[in-house]
Motif scaffolding. Structure first.
Motif, PDB file in Angstrom:
ATOM      1  N   ILE A  15       0.838  -1.198   0.000  1.00  0.00           N
ATOM      2  CA  ILE A  15       0.000   0.000   0.000  1.00  0.00           C
ATOM      3  C   ILE A  15       0.876   1.253   0.000  1.00  0.00           C
ATOM      4  O   ILE A  15       1.829   1.340   0.780  1.00  0.00           O
ATOM      5  CB  ILE A  15      -0.925   0.005   1.238  1.00  0.00           C
ATOM      6  N   GLY A  16       0.550   2.178  -0.848  1.00  0.00           N
ATOM      7  CA  GLY A  16       1.303   3.434  -0.871  1.00  0.00           C
ATOM      8  C   GLY A  16       1.103   4.168  -2.181  1.00  0.00           C
ATOM      9  O   GLY A  16       1.349   3.612  -3.260  1.00  0.00           O
ATOM     10  N   ASP A  17       0.650   5.423  -2.111  1.00  0.00           N
ATOM     11  CA  ASP A  17       0.464   6.223  -3.326  1.00  0.00           C
ATOM     12  C   ASP A  17       1.772   6.450  -4.068  1.00  0.00           C
ATOM     13  O   ASP A  17       1.808   6.525  -5.298  1.00  0.00           O
ATOM     14  CB  ASP A  17      -0.167   7.573  -2.973  1.00  0.00           C
ATOM     15  N   GLU A  18       2.869   6.535  -3.310  1.00  0.00           N
ATOM     16  CA  GLU A  18       4.163   6.784  -3.940  1.00  0.00           C
ATOM     17  C   GLU A  18       4.529   5.650  -4.886  1.00  0.00           C
ATOM     18  O   GLU A  18       5.123   5.871  -5.958  1.00  0.00           O
ATOM     19  CB  GLU A  18       5.260   6.957  -2.875  1.00  0.00           C
ATOM     20  N   ILE A  19       4.185   4.426  -4.498  1.00  0.00           N
ATOM     21  CA  ILE A  19       4.499   3.278  -5.352  1.00  0.00           C
ATOM     22  C   ILE A  19       3.555   3.230  -6.546  1.00  0.00           C
ATOM     23  O   ILE A  19       3.977   2.979  -7.688  1.00  0.00           O
ATOM     24  CB  ILE A  19       4.402   1.971  -4.532  1.00  0.00           C
ATOM     25  N   LEU A  20       2.266   3.503  -6.303  1.00  0.00           N
ATOM     26  CA  LEU A  20       1.287   3.462  -7.382  1.00  0.00           C
ATOM     27  C   LEU A  20       1.545   4.524  -8.452  1.00  0.00           C
ATOM     28  O   LEU A  20       1.248   4.325  -9.634  1.00  0.00           O
ATOM     29  CB  LEU A  20      -0.126   3.633  -6.810  1.00  0.00           C
ATOM     30  N   THR A  21       2.110   5.630  -8.010  1.00  0.00           N
ATOM     31  CA  THR A  21       2.398   6.710  -8.977  1.00  0.00           C
ATOM     32  C   THR A  21       3.835   6.650  -9.476  1.00  0.00           C
ATOM     33  O   THR A  21       4.281   7.569 -10.178  1.00  0.00           O
ATOM     34  CB  THR A  21       2.153   8.079  -8.317  1.00  0.00           C
ATOM     35  N   ALA A  22       4.563   5.579  -9.121  1.00  0.00           N
ATOM     36  CA  ALA A  22       5.937   5.357  -9.576  1.00  0.00           C
ATOM     37  C   ALA A  22       6.908   6.412  -9.062  1.00  0.00           C
ATOM     38  O   ALA A  22       8.009   6.578  -9.596  1.00  0.00           O
ATOM     39  CB  ALA A  22       5.996   5.301 -11.093  1.00  0.00           C
ATOM     40  N   LYS A  23       6.556   7.113  -8.004  1.00  0.00           N
ATOM     41  CA  LYS A  23       7.488   8.076  -7.419  1.00  0.00           C
ATOM     42  C   LYS A  23       8.548   7.369  -6.588  1.00  0.00           C
ATOM     43  O   LYS A  23       9.644   7.901  -6.382  1.00  0.00           O
ATOM     44  CB  LYS A  23       6.720   9.074  -6.550  1.00  0.00           C
ATOM     45  N   THR A  24       8.196   6.179  -6.108  1.00  0.00           N
ATOM     46  CA  THR A  24       9.127   5.388  -5.290  1.00  0.00           C
ATOM     47  C   THR A  24       9.171   3.969  -5.842  1.00  0.00           C
ATOM     48  O   THR A  24       8.122   3.375  -6.091  1.00  0.00           O
ATOM     49  CB  THR A  24       8.671   5.347  -3.826  1.00  0.00           C
ATOM     50  N   PRO A  25      10.367   3.436  -6.087  1.00  0.00           N
ATOM     51  CA  PRO A  25      10.465   2.066  -6.617  1.00  0.00           C
ATOM     52  C   PRO A  25      10.002   1.043  -5.580  1.00  0.00           C
ATOM     53  O   PRO A  25      10.185   1.232  -4.380  1.00  0.00           O
ATOM     54  CB  PRO A  25      11.956   1.909  -6.932  1.00  0.00           C
ATOM     55  N   ASP A  26       9.392  -0.052  -6.054  1.00  0.00           N
ATOM     56  CA  ASP A  26       8.904  -1.107  -5.172  1.00  0.00           C
ATOM     57  C   ASP A  26      10.050  -2.064  -4.838  1.00  0.00           C
ATOM     58  O   ASP A  26      10.450  -2.892  -5.651  1.00  0.00           O
ATOM     59  CB  ASP A  26       7.760  -1.866  -5.846  1.00  0.00           C
ATOM     60  N   THR A  27      10.560  -1.950  -3.612  1.00  0.00           N
ATOM     61  CA  THR A  27      11.622  -2.861  -3.154  1.00  0.00           C
ATOM     62  C   THR A  27      11.066  -3.917  -2.208  1.00  0.00           C
ATOM     63  O   THR A  27      11.760  -4.862  -1.829  1.00  0.00           O
ATOM     64  CB  THR A  27      12.725  -2.070  -2.427  1.00  0.00           C
ATOM     65  N   ASN A  28       9.797  -3.735  -1.822  1.00  0.00           N
ATOM     66  CA  ASN A  28       9.194  -4.666  -0.859  1.00  0.00           C
ATOM     67  C   ASN A  28       9.005  -6.061  -1.446  1.00  0.00           C
ATOM     68  O   ASN A  28       9.236  -7.069  -0.771  1.00  0.00           O
ATOM     69  CB  ASN A  28       7.841  -4.128  -0.397  1.00  0.00           C
ATOM     70  N   SER A  29       8.576  -6.133  -2.702  1.00  0.00           N
ATOM     71  CA  SER A  29       8.291  -7.434  -3.319  1.00  0.00           C
ATOM     72  C   SER A  29       9.530  -8.303  -3.368  1.00  0.00           C
ATOM     73  O   SER A  29       9.502  -9.485  -3.015  1.00  0.00           O
ATOM     74  CB  SER A  29       7.730  -7.230  -4.731  1.00  0.00           C
ATOM     75  N   ALA A  30      10.639  -7.722  -3.804  1.00  0.00           N
ATOM     76  CA  ALA A  30      11.885  -8.492  -3.910  1.00  0.00           C
ATOM     77  C   ALA A  30      12.350  -8.979  -2.538  1.00  0.00           C
ATOM     78  O   ALA A  30      12.764 -10.132  -2.376  1.00  0.00           O
ATOM     79  CB  ALA A  30      12.964  -7.640  -4.567  1.00  0.00           C
ATOM     80  N   ALA A  31      12.262  -8.107  -1.539  1.00  0.00           N
ATOM     81  CA  ALA A  31      12.678  -8.481  -0.190  1.00  0.00           C
ATOM     82  C   ALA A  31      11.771  -9.579   0.373  1.00  0.00           C
ATOM     83  O   ALA A  31      12.243 -10.535   1.003  1.00  0.00           O
ATOM     84  CB  ALA A  31      12.657  -7.261   0.723  1.00  0.00           C
ATOM     85  N   ALA A  32      10.463  -9.451   0.123  1.00  0.00           N
ATOM     86  CA  ALA A  32       9.519 -10.447   0.622  1.00  0.00           C
ATOM     87  C   ALA A  32       9.736 -11.792  -0.050  1.00  0.00           C
ATOM     88  O   ALA A  32       9.722 -12.843   0.602  1.00  0.00           O
ATOM     89  CB  ALA A  32       8.088  -9.963   0.395  1.00  0.00           C
ATOM     90  N   MET A  33       9.941 -11.789  -1.371  1.00  0.00           N
ATOM     91  CA  MET A  33      10.159 -13.044  -2.088  1.00  0.00           C
ATOM     92  C   MET A  33      11.412 -13.752  -1.609  1.00  0.00           C
ATOM     93  O   MET A  33      11.430 -14.980  -1.440  1.00  0.00           O
ATOM     94  CB  MET A  33      10.242 -12.770  -3.593  1.00  0.00           C
TER      95      MET A  33
END
Length: 298
Positions: A269-287
């Protein structure tokens, strides 16, 4: 027959007794003898607790110069064995126990006890042991759960074994429920308890509970609760007749299901990720973390 000596209990009982008595003396010192109660349901562990409480309170009374009576709580249950009720009331009379009975839900009864204390902290002594299937992560002192009234659970025999319980009762010739001499090793209610099949004799009878050599079979005589018992429980309250030592059962069942899971979902969850202002690093760390424990991210 004498209790089995196949598993060492005699050499450890003295140390266990000293630890348990010290735990109880500390509880009386911390909360005061009028604000320490014990759960007394007539089972073997509760009988041990009752006698340890008597001994510790006698020591406290001598040191304090005032005679105090042990305070115990018993929850009336229409599905109780008559032999259990007989033991509870007989020992309450013989040992001059201050026995408080409740014919209501467990939560309601404890709430009443807490309210009567008028804000004073309470200690509640239980016969929980680590061998119990639903004792959760309780230690010698464990605060009550957030859905319960506030009190401190005191577990003086948390580290005792089945063998030590019986060594104590038999060695000191203490009275216990007669059902244990008929092959019962763990007492629930009349709808979910039978003699332990591990103690069945060739003639169809049963050996006494203290002759059980494989302590892992302590609850082999317990069966799934009947629909009648479930309906009765549900009709009064979700927590009616529950034992404090079992209050973590639902949490443990959920934990078991989580431990058995082979896949997992991830919500980010996060507008910054949805608007591509912040890269998604959570998925890689979780996987990476899930892969290490053998769980696939779906």
């Amino acid at each position: 027959p004498e209790p089995s000596t196949d598993q060492t209990v005699d050499t450890t009982l003295e140390f266990a007794l000293k630890q348990s008595l010290q735990t109880l003396v500390d509880a009386f010192r911390l909360y005061g003898p009028r604000h320490v109660f014990a759960s007394y349901n007539g089972g073997k562990d509760a009988v041990v607790i009752m006698h340890l409480m008597r001994a510790a309170l006698a020591k406290f009374s001598c040191d304090d110069g005032v005679l105090y009576r042990p305070r115990l709580i018993y929850f009336v249950n229409p599905l109780e064995f008559k032999e259990v009720e007989e033991l509870v009331y007989l020992t309450a009379n013989d040992y001059d126990l201050e026995l408080k009975t409740y014919d209501c839900s467990f939560v309601q009864g404890l709430t009443s006890a807490v309210d009567e204390a008028e804000g004073a902290p309470l200690g509640f002594i239980l016969g929980t042991r680590r061998g119990d299937p639903n004792c959760g992560r309780q230690e010698t002192y464990s605060p009550s759960s957030d859905w319960m009234p506030p009190f401190m659970r005191v577990n003086p025999i948390i580290d005792w074994t089945y063998g030590q319980v019986w060594d104590f009762l038999v060695s000191f010739n203490l009275p216990y429920c007669s059902l244990y001499d008929e092959g019962y090793t763990s007492l629930g209610k009349t709808t979910d308890t039978t003699p332990n099949p591990a103690l069945r004799r060739t003639d169809g009878g049963y050996w006494p509970a203290y002759t059980l050599t494989d302590w892992s079979l302590e609850r082999a005589g317990r069966i799934a609760k009947s629909k009648e018992a479930k309906d009765l429980d549900a009709g009064r309250t979700d927590f009616t007749y529950s034992a404090l030592s079992c209050e973590f059962q639902a949490l443990e069942e959920k934990s078991k299901k989580m431990a058995e899971a082979t896949t997992a979902g991830l919500v980010i969850i996060g507008d910054e990720i949805l608007t591509a202002k912040t890269p998604d690093t959570n998925s890689a760390a979780a996987m990476a973390a899930l892969r290490k424990v053998g769980v696939s991210l779906k």
